[in-house]
Structure formats: C-alpha cells, structure tokens
Write an enzyme that holds these catalytic residues in place. Structure first.
Site, short mmCIF file in Angstrom:
data_model
loop_
_atom_site.label_atom_id
_atom_site.label_comp_id
_atom_site.label_asym_id
_atom_site.label_seq_id
_atom_site.Cartn_x
_atom_site.Cartn_y
_atom_site.Cartn_z
N ARG A 156 0.85 -1.19 0.00
CA ARG A 156 0.00 0.00 0.00
C ARG A 156 0.88 1.24 0.00
O ARG A 156 2.10 1.14 0.12
CB ARG A 156 -0.94 0.00 1.21
CG ARG A 156 -0.20 0.09 2.53
CD ARG A 156 -1.15 0.19 3.72
NE ARG A 156 -0.40 0.22 4.96
CZ ARG A 156 -0.95 0.19 6.17
NH1 ARG A 156 -2.26 0.12 6.30
NH2 ARG A 156 -0.20 0.23 7.24
N GLU A 167 -2.58 7.98 7.46
CA GLU A 167 -1.19 8.03 7.94
C GLU A 167 -0.22 8.53 6.87
O GLU A 167 0.68 7.79 6.43
CB GLU A 167 -0.75 6.66 8.45
CG GLU A 167 -1.46 6.26 9.72
CD GLU A 167 -0.80 5.06 10.40
OE1 GLU A 167 -0.05 4.33 9.75
OE2 GLU A 167 -1.06 4.87 11.60
N GLU A 176 -2.09 -8.28 7.21
CA GLU A 176 -2.29 -7.95 8.63
C GLU A 176 -3.16 -8.98 9.35
O GLU A 176 -3.81 -8.65 10.35
CB GLU A 176 -2.88 -6.55 8.74
CG GLU A 176 -1.87 -5.51 8.30
CD GLU A 176 -2.32 -4.07 8.49
OE1 GLU A 176 -1.48 -3.24 8.83
OE2 GLU A 176 -3.52 -3.80 8.27
N CYS A 186 10.11 10.85 -1.64
CA CYS A 186 10.25 10.15 -2.91
C CYS A 186 11.34 10.85 -3.71
O CYS A 186 11.43 12.07 -3.72
CB CYS A 186 8.92 10.18 -3.66
SG CYS A 186 9.09 9.51 -5.33
N GLU A 205 -6.59 5.06 16.13
CA GLU A 205 -6.23 3.64 16.02
C GLU A 205 -5.32 3.27 17.17
O GLU A 205 -4.42 4.03 17.53
CB GLU A 205 -5.42 3.36 14.74
CG GLU A 205 -6.16 3.48 13.45
CD GLU A 205 -5.23 3.13 12.27
OE1 GLU A 205 -4.23 2.41 12.48
OE2 GLU A 205 -5.49 3.60 11.17
C1 GLA Z 1 -1.66 1.83 10.73
C2 GLA Z 1 -2.66 1.84 9.61
C3 GLA Z 1 -3.64 0.72 9.70
C4 GLA Z 1 -2.97 -0.56 10.09
C5 GLA Z 1 -2.22 -0.37 11.36
C6 GLA Z 1 -1.54 -1.61 11.85
O1 GLA Z 1 -2.06 2.49 11.83
O2 GLA Z 1 -3.34 3.06 9.54
O3 GLA Z 1 -4.25 0.59 8.43
O4 GLA Z 1 -2.09 -0.95 9.09
O5 GLA Z 1 -1.22 0.59 11.15
O6 GLA Z 1 -0.89 -1.39 13.07
#
Ligand code: GLA
Length: 673
Positions: free
Chosen positions: A105, A144, A348, A152, A300
């Site tokens: 990603r 994020e 994940e 880059c 998160e």
């Molecule tokens: C980040 C991402 C999530 C996931 C978590 C895993 O915070 O935003 O999509 O990948 O890491 O810890």
C-alpha cells in the site's frame, strides 16, 4: 454527548451476512463510531472513472439503522492496480533509485500530479455521494501520510523540488548561499541541475537535505489539501481529519493543524517495551497540543499485538484499558482501534482486532466490552481540557537537521526527547508541546531540549519569554545553527547567549560505549551526576554555576548553569546526566519555577492526570500498588479509601484536588445513574 468508541471497520473484507452480526456485536461492545472505506479505492473505482458505491451504500445504511456514526475515509491510501499499471509514473522511488512497486500500500509519489488528481476525484465522488448521509459525521482523508513513503526521489519529485526551491529562494544564487555550495564544488548554475538528495558517495549537503525534508513534508500536506478541497466542494461543514502517527519524525504536523477540524492519532506502543506507557503519554500530550488543547481522537490502537515489529508481544491483562484511559486522561474524546474484525487473510491477518480470530469467547473481546462500558461512565468529560504549566518546544526542522550527517554524535532526537520528558512523566507534571513560534506566556517552564536549529525570531521569542518572568531550560545541542543549517558564529546560541549568560567555546563528545563514554559532574545540590554523550567547554558571561565537570581537561568547568535575565531565569545543561540525575535536576528546576505535580507521593508506575475536575490515576505497572488517596471513583461507582490498584487498573476520581467542583459533582452523578 458521548465519547466515541469503535474502530476501523472494513466490511468489504467480509460477506454481507457477517455485517449483521457485526452491528449486533458493536451494540454489545458499546461501539458508536467506526471508520469506513480507508482502503477501498479498488472497490469504489474498479476501473478509471467508473464508480461503484452499492456495497458502501448498504454498509452505511446498516450502520445508521443501528445508530453507529461513521468517519468516512476518502479511500485514497492504496492506489488500485489499474492506476499504477495505467500510470506507472505514480510509483515512488527510494534514495537508491529503486522503484517501490504495487503489492502492498501507499505506493504513490506524493508529488505525482496524476496520483493527486485521481485521489482528489475519488475524494470528491465519495463526498458528493455521502455528504448528506445521516451516518457520516466526519471525513477521514487518506491514511497516515508518510507512514511508509515519507520521501520520494523520482524524477517527478525532482521537478517538484525545483519548483518548491524556486518559490522559496527566487534565484539560484540564493540557493547556493543557503546551501553553502562553494564547499565541495557543489555550486549550481541553474535549478535544472538540482536533484533530490539521492544516495551519494559520502555525506550529502546538509542544507539541501534539510530543504528536502521540508519539501517532502509540504508535499504530503499538499496531497492532504488536494483531497480536502475536493471534499469541501460537497461538504462545507462536516469536520475533516487525517490520522497522525504520534511523535512522527517525517511530517511537520504544526504546519497541518490549522487545516484539521479534529486532530486524530494512531498509537501503537510496544507492549514489550518497559517505557511503552511513557512514550504513549508523550504522543497523547503532543496530540492535545497540536489542537491547542482541544480534545482529540485516538483513531487507532491495537487491542493486543501488532504484526509489524520483529517480535510482536500482546498487551497483557488490562494494559489495553490502561493505555486507553491514559488517552482519555490526556484529552482524547474517543478511543478507537485498528480494526473491528481481525482479518482472515492479507498482510495484517496477525494484527489484533476488536473481534480476534478466536471470536467473542476471547479475553480480547471481554476487554473490548469492558472498555466500552467504562467509557460510557466518562461521557461527561467530553470537551474538558488538561492544563499544563510546562511546555516543550518541538521543532521538526531542528529535529531533521540535528540528526543529519557530519555531527560529533549521532543524536537520536526522539529518544533523547523522551529522556527529558521522563522526569515530568514520572513526577506527574503535565506537559504541552509548542511550536517554535508559539505564545509561551501561559507557561511557568519552557524546555528547549536539543533545539539544534533556530531562527533569530525563535531566539528572540525565547528571550522575551524569560525577560518577562519565564523559566527556560535549554540542553546541549541547542542553538548551533540558523535556519539554513549554517553554524552560528562566535560561541553558537545567537542572542540566547545573553539570555543564558554564556557562550559555547567548544564541544567534547563522549564515546558511545567503553572507557571514554562517561564523565562525572559534581554539585553541592545534586551530588555526583554520572553523565554521557556530550560535554562542553562553556565560557561564562554572567551565569551562575550549579554543577561542574570533574576529571579530564574539563575539570572544574561549568556543566549546569542558571542566569537571571529580566524577571526570569534561564538554565543550561551542557551534558546528559543519567536518568536519576536528570530527574533530580529537572524536577528541582521545575519546582523553582513554581511547577507542581498533579499529585505527589504516588508509587512509580502510576500516572496521575487532571482532566477538568476528574483525577485519573492509572497503574501502568504489572503489580498491585497502594494509592494514598480517598475519593469517589467513577469507574467502580463507589467511594474508595486508600485503594489498592491492580496491575493496569485505573481510578477516575471525581474529587479532583483542584478544578471545578461543580463539574466534579455532576460527574459523580452521571456515574451513579
Ligand atoms: C496503521 C494503519 C492501519 C494498520 C495499522 C496496523 O495504523 O493506519 O491501516 O495498518 O497501522 O498497526
């Protein structure tokens, strides 16, 4: 009003039958808020310009019918295969010229015009379709920024970097001056010759590197703004957020915050790290500070383990609840996880979720349900703030420059910052972070830890703060260079020489390990302090000496000083005392500035934070502790007398030592309902 509770919900990973079970379980856990669609680009736009929203319509309708609000992602964080195969130029390149290919990603160059255009189109389509959907209460732009690709080095980035430099400097001569390019024959005669700082035979030009960091952070911000503008065309009022990543090296968050309606953070402290709670506390304090004190969202965290460290320990016992309470105590108005249901496949699948692979009989699920119930007891806290008397100046530009090549030591700014933050954390003294240009007048103590780079304007602000009565604590590795990363001549520090009452004659780095790795500092007040990493030859210009180096040719020379300047005092520490030493010195400086802990006399490992009229006491240790206080505990809904607090357990006392007693009373009332 209630605190938000939930997590990333990715219904597209599951058959629709599972969704019905999802919302039932969300009710059981008290979930009222989920983030949807963050990684859905390939499903929302299966081929260029062709959009399919049916599945998302159904998911959002179901959530709404069940009273669950949605933070809706713009879906742009992971470009779909068609995008990178139609436009391979969007792919990012690392410093060595290696293309970062699709298959994971965030495989986009932040400066790619095509990426930005396609991401904005999707963001606009999502906003157009769902701006009036009753479930949607917030926009979640991308994900994020800079997490994996913070810089880059491709040709498109080179073009964008030149444009950025033209705007900043106006002429190639100005770039040459700022970058000291007469050194090592680097003088440019046109902007076209300038490249991103790709891998070089030896040390790259530090000023070029610094500008590239500034540029890269600004390019990520430009990506965010492109999407935000697209969203705002269809939704003028709904709040916009993007999830930050704590004290994250690569993005200068100060430059973003005025464009965010809600500050949100992703936080993954390592459960196997004994300093996990302290590091998390520092991130929480930063998030509150980025919003100028307003509540923020923990967007998160993990219920247990993550999957991306070499070793991924889980959160034992109720550590997850303790870290969640910490976030609420430090200003969060919502606690969320990545992710609702642990994935069955994909990269994940061994990252914990609210519903783990083992299902709802699991200890993780019980913890999730318990936390949901606890948070409902804290609803009244929503909007209450934390009041800090201490501010740390945090400047990303200085961070980047301090860690560049060619210094006497390899400074680890983040870890050092944590060491200066530690005594405040352990003494339960609340800390804010401030940008270099911030108004400091409300703080009793300002800490400039390793503020290696500052402009004259920043130095003037710090000086004015002290003159007006403030207390400044500056550490070594401060004030060496100006905004172009060029040395400040004649004793470093610039105008802070007058404020600190000293100048720096020379540096004397200590070895990382072995016999020459430490130096003693002696003091009548603090005894003998074992110090490492750095020492200095200071030249006094009016400062008082509180501690002196002992041994080597520095013997007898000043190591810790203070200087009266105007109505205030400026302290300087020219070395790094060990933890016990830092604690002794720093807590005494804080108390000389009139800073008091929230509560004194608590066992080590217990955090105390006042949020409004609630006093949070959180046991971040794995053993029982005695709390030498009485009070009404909102979580257990009872009066507690000098309670024993189990491992990772929390109390929220409504009889805060200071603060608004009327609010405290209503907090107790809510708990009793
Ligand atoms: C980040 C991402 C999530 C996931 C978590 C895993 O915070 O935003 O999509 O990948 O890491 O810890």
């Amino acid at each position: 009003m209630s605190l938000k509770y939930g997590g990333d919900y990715n219904p597209e990973q599951w058959p629709e039958e599972v969704w019905v079970e999802d919302v039932r379980l969300m009710h059981e856990a008290g979930v009222n808020f989920v983030t949807v669609g963050v990684f859905s680009w390939a499903l929302l736009e299966p081929s260029e310009g062709q959009f399919e929203f049916g599945w998302l319509d159904r998911a959002l309708d179901l959530l709404h019918e069940n009273g669950i609000s949605v933070d809706l992602g713009t879906g742009t964080a992971s470009p779909p295969p068609w995008l990178s195969s139609n436009y391979p130029e969007i792919l990012p390149m690392d410093r060595a010229g290696t293309t970062l290919w699709p298959g994971a990603r965030q495989h986009y160059c932040p400066s790619s015009p095509i990426y930005r255009e396609r991401a904005s189109i999707l963001a606009g389509k999502v906003a157009e379709r769902y701006a009036n959907h009753p479930a949607v209460i917030m926009w979640h732009i991308n994900n994020e920024y800079g997490c994996h690709v913070h810089e880059c080095f491709c040709d498109e980035s080179a073009v964008a970097f030149r444009t950025w430099l033209r705007e900043k400097y106006g002429s190639i001569d100005a770039v040459n001056d700022a970058w000291t390019t007469n050194f090592w024959s680097q003088r440019y005669t046109s902007f076209e010759q300038i490249l991103p700082p790709r891998v070089t035979p030896v040390f790259e030009n530090p000023s070029q590197r610094l500008d590239f960091k500034r540029f890269s952070s600004a390019e990520l911000f430009a990506c965010f703004m492109a999407e935000k503008v697209a969203v705002r065309r269809f939704s003028e009022d709904l709040p916009v957020t993007t999830n930050f990543i704590g004290v994250f090296r690569h993005v200068d968050y100060w430059k973003w915050v005025s464009e965010l309606d809600v500050i949100s953070d992703d936080s993954y402290p390592d459960p196997l790290d004994p300093d996990a709670a302290m590091g998390a506390a520092m991130s929480r304090d930063l998030m509150r500070s980025l919003g100028g004190g307003k509540p923020w969202l923990l967007m998160e965290q993990a219920t247990g383990y993550v999957n991306w460290r070499h070793v991924n320990g889980t959160k034992p016992g109720t550590m997850m609840q303790a870290l969640s309470m910490q976030a609420v105590a430090r200003g969060a108005d919502g606690i969320n996880f990545f992710q609702w249901r642990q994935s069955r496949g994909g990269a994940e699948k061994f990252h914990s979720g609210m519903i783990p692979h083992s299902g709802t009989r699991s200890r993780i699920w019980q913890n999730v349900v318990q936390l949901g119930a606890d948070l409902t007891k804290l609803d009244l806290l929503e909007g209450w703030s934390v009041n800090a008397e201490v501010a740390f100046v945090l400047d990303w530009e200085s961070w980047w420059a301090s860690e560049g090549d060619g210094h006497q030591i390899q400074l680890n700014f983040h870890d050092n910052l944590l060491e200066w933050y530690r005594p405040f954390y352990e003494a339960n003294i609340a800390v804010d972070f401030v940008s270099p240009g911030a108004d400091l007048s409300g703080y009793k103590l300002v800490v400039a830890a390793h503020l290696y780079l500052y402009t004259d304007a920043t130095a003037a602000l710090l000086g004015a703060y002290v003159k007006a009565g403030g207390t400044l604590l500056a550490t070594y590795f401060t004030g060496h260079v100006d905004g172009n990363d060029q040395a400040r001549l004649d004793g470093y520090l610039g105008t802070l020489q007058d404020v600190l009452g000293l100048s720096i004659d020379d540096f004397s780095a200590l070895a990382a390990t072995g016999t020459r790795s430490s130096i003693a500092v002696t003091s009548e007040r603090w005894g003998i302090l074992e110090c490492s990493e750095w020492s200095e030859y200071l030249r006094l210009r009016g400062a008082n000496v509180h501690a002196r180096f002992s041994g080597t040719d520095l013997d007898g020379m000043p190591a810790i000083t203070s200087h009266a300047h105007g109505r205030g005092t400026a302290w300087y520490i020219a070395t790094r005392p060990n933890r016990a030493g830092i604690a002794r010195v720093v807590v005494e400086i804080a108390s000389s500035a009139g800073v008091v802990p929230v509560v004194s006399g608590l066992p080590l490992g217990v955090e105390a934070v006042n949020r409004g009229a609630a006093l949070f006491l959180i046991n971040q240790s794995d053993r029982d502790v005695e709390i030498p206080l009485d009070g009404f505990d909102v979580l257990s809904n009872q009066q507690r007398f000098r309670p024993t607090l189990g491992a990772y357990a929390s109390l929220v006392l409504a009889n805060a030592t200071e603060g608004d007693r009327r609010l405290a009373a209503s907090l107790a009332e809510v708990a009793a309902r």
